[in-house]
Design an enzyme around this catalytic site. Sequence first.
Site, short mmCIF file in Angstrom:
data_model
loop_
_atom_site.label_atom_id
_atom_site.label_comp_id
_atom_site.label_asym_id
_atom_site.label_seq_id
_atom_site.Cartn_x
_atom_site.Cartn_y
_atom_site.Cartn_z
N ASP A 171 1.89 -1.83 -4.68
CA ASP A 171 0.43 -0.88 -4.51
C ASP A 171 -0.21 -1.11 -5.87
OD1 ASP A 171 -2.14 0.34 -3.80
OD2 ASP A 171 -0.51 2.23 -3.48
N GLY A 205 1.09 5.11 2.95
CA GLY A 205 2.39 4.66 2.26
C GLY A 205 3.38 5.28 1.84
N HIS A 251 -8.75 -0.63 19.20
CA HIS A 251 -8.47 0.72 18.70
C HIS A 251 -10.35 1.11 17.26
CE1 HIS A 251 -5.93 3.81 16.26
NE2 HIS A 251 -6.32 2.84 15.07
N ILE A 275 -1.80 -1.56 9.51
CA ILE A 275 -2.51 -1.12 9.83
C ILE A 275 -3.14 -0.35 10.12
CG2 ILE A 275 -2.07 1.84 9.56
CD1 ILE A 275 0.64 1.42 8.79
N GLY A 283 1.04 -0.90 -0.17
CA GLY A 283 0.37 0.01 0.35
C GLY A 283 0.93 0.89 -0.47
N ARG A 336 -2.36 10.91 19.91
CA ARG A 336 -3.24 11.73 19.70
C ARG A 336 -3.56 12.03 21.75
NH1 ARG A 336 -7.62 8.35 16.26
NH2 ARG A 336 -6.92 9.55 14.51
N ASP A 369 -3.19 6.03 18.28
CA ASP A 369 -4.27 6.39 19.73
C ASP A 369 -2.88 6.84 20.96
OD1 ASP A 369 -5.89 5.20 18.81
OD2 ASP A 369 -5.74 3.40 19.61
#
Length: 283
Positions: free
Chosen positions: A95, A75, A247, A187, A69, A223, A220
């Site tokens: 990709d 990516g 998550h 991810i 990706g 943030r 997380d």
Amino acid sequence: KISSHNHKIKIPPVSTKHHHLFTCKAFITMLLNRFATKAVFTIRSRPVAGALSKFHSSTAIDAKVAVLGAAGGIGQPLSLLCKLSPEVDELSCYDILGTPGVAADLSHIPTKSTTTGSLPSPVSWPPTHDKGLADTLDGADVVVIPAGVPRKPGMTRDDLFNTNASIVQKLVEGCAKFCPEAMIAIISNPVNSTVPIAAEVLKKAGVYNKQKLVGVTTLDVCRANTFVANSQGMDPRDVDVPVIGGHAGITILPLFSRVPGVNFSDEELEKITVRTREYILIF
């Protein structure tokens, strides 16, 4: 914080006020320095129970990192930082569109790692495997999967499931076939679902190892640290908010009460909690 199919391990993050840029940088610092160096050394030389929490080697090991990706919004900067990392000996990008151009640009950066970019191989008869994916994964020590549809405003992680689950399934099937010993970091959302899907694919192929499959949820923690620092007038580098749980939405549990020297009103605490769980950056 890294989540796996069976357990979670918290890795101390580094913070910055620009959390959307930091997320990629923190992810690379964590992933490459921890996985590409120490995980590869542990896996290749002395695999032990609980190896993810017991990395102890300081030996530098050159690693092949595959980014699946690599032409997407995560990516591309991820691949850029991989190319800049001294821990990476070979960077292999894959990709469905644009990868050769991304890899060509990356190859101009004067670092030691070689760079290749592959697309899915054309459909042929008789049917054969995806040679582009095979070339990308062959010999990979670390595979990072940011592939899939990004989460958009108004979408829950569950809304992503139908599309991203099938993408992750196909890519992990390739990992099981072409690099069964690789560390796989996912991810693609919803991580709470894509990691178990990957685990089942690897189990079916007979190559599942819970120490080598993780879901990346450091965002997380990033943030939470940033929002607390902004609210309290602190340096984000001095803030470390423990975040436990999953998550997705209310399964994300930031433990603000464990942060010394902070003082929130009930309203402010609720606002920061919601932002940590549900914040989506809109450009």
